[in-house]
Design an enzyme around this catalytic site. Sequence first.
Site, PDB file in Angstrom:
ATOM      1  N   SER A  33       1.061  -1.338  -0.110  1.00 58.88           N
ATOM      2  CA  SER A  33       0.046  -0.021  -0.157  1.00 58.88           C
ATOM      3  C   SER A  33       0.653   1.220  -0.164  1.00 58.88           C
ATOM      4  CB  SER A  33      -0.928   0.134   1.124  1.00 58.88           C
ATOM      5  OG  SER A  33      -2.003  -0.945   1.075  1.00 58.88           O
ATOM      6  N   ALA A 121       2.239  -2.799   4.350  1.00 62.02           N
ATOM      7  CA  ALA A 121       1.846  -1.683   5.335  1.00 62.02           C
ATOM      8  C   ALA A 121       1.246  -2.441   6.319  1.00 62.02           C
ATOM      9  CB  ALA A 121       0.731  -0.562   4.952  1.00 62.02           C
ATOM     10  N   ASN A 243       0.648   2.700  10.784  1.00 59.23           N
ATOM     11  CA  ASN A 243      -0.248   3.290  11.888  1.00 59.23           C
ATOM     12  C   ASN A 243      -0.131   2.200  13.001  1.00 59.23           C
ATOM     13  OD1 ASN A 243      -1.863   1.259   9.882  1.00 59.23           O
ATOM     14  ND2 ASN A 243      -2.649   1.099  11.904  1.00 59.23           N
TER      15      ASN A 243
HETATM   16  N1  HPA Z   1      -4.590  -3.703  10.573  1.00 57.69           N
HETATM   17  C1  HPA Z   1      -4.827  -4.459   9.323  1.00 57.69           C
HETATM   18  N2  HPA Z   1      -4.210  -4.225   8.300  1.00 57.69           N
HETATM   19  C2  HPA Z   1      -3.561  -3.057   8.323  1.00 57.69           C
HETATM   20  C3  HPA Z   1      -3.274  -2.150   9.440  1.00 57.69           C
HETATM   21  C4  HPA Z   1      -3.723  -2.261  10.601  1.00 57.69           C
HETATM   22  O1  HPA Z   1      -3.953  -1.595  11.615  1.00 57.69           O
HETATM   23  N3  HPA Z   1      -2.462  -1.005   8.856  1.00 57.69           N
HETATM   24  C5  HPA Z   1      -2.334  -1.413   7.621  1.00 57.69           C
HETATM   25  N4  HPA Z   1      -2.702  -2.598   7.341  1.00 57.69           N
END
Ligand code: HPA
Length: 282
Positions: A33, A121, A243
């Site tokens: 991503s 990601a 994140n």
């Molecule tokens: N959870 C699941 N998939 C993800 C997340 C997450 O917090 N961040 C990026 N892909």
Amino acid sequence: MQVLTDNHVLEEAVTYLSSRITRRPEIALVLGSGLGDFASQLVDPIEVPASAIPSYPTSTVEGHEGSLIFGTLKSQGRESLPLLVFKGRVHFYESGDLDTTTYPIRMAHSLGSRVLLATNAAGGINPAFSEGDLMLIEDFIDFSFLNPQWQVQSGTANHFKKTPDGYIDKHLSTLILESGSELGINLRRGRYCYLRGPSYETKAEIEMLRRIGADAVGMSTVPEIIVAAALGMRVGAISFISNLATGLTEERLSHKEVAQTASRVKQVFSALLTETILRIQN
Ligand code: HPA
């Protein structure tokens, strides 16, 4: 509907792609991503849109442009082995089908790739992690309870024998770590937990995943790793922590946030990938 494990379907795609390239791509790189920009660094690129490849699955997720780019990387007098870069992937939650999700890997293998570098990601679970960190995937927890291995040997049950180290190649992981220290990156190491998605996790689920030893969570990569390893490819994998997972921050999670962090971390991630790829030998 065409069955994507059908050898004829794969052969058709491989024949088409072979007619477009001059060198066998030794390394397949899947960009997760928001990380698609890395592909612009390839020298003498040959770009093939996913839609031009017979039976090739296309993604609907923002930031997952569907194209394949063949080329090499050059830096300070060094040149990499030939690469095949997948700009974007098709997640299991989009197709509901592991054959589709892992089709690009089987195609890369049929084209001659012997190494898979997978990126994604992921949400950070380990409390020491910060948004924007990069993490070497040392091992994974497969919480999809789906197993794509059976298809590798044309439909027969295949109790794939892992190496004692698991699916991830130790030597490749060392190259990634060495590249990170060369560049002064505080590269994290950890376990990636794969869930089917597409919804983000609840706070309670993240608490559970933390207790069972997951360091990061995401919705991709593991089916690709399993199939590539079963096909005999050497696999290395890196997550970028886009994140903090649900409950570890007050912020509400969104795909937009994932994309925003990606654009900030892009340069560091690109440098790590470039250095790693330049170090990969036959
Ligand atoms: N959870 C699941 N998939 C993800 C997340 C997450 O917090 N961040 C990026 N892909």
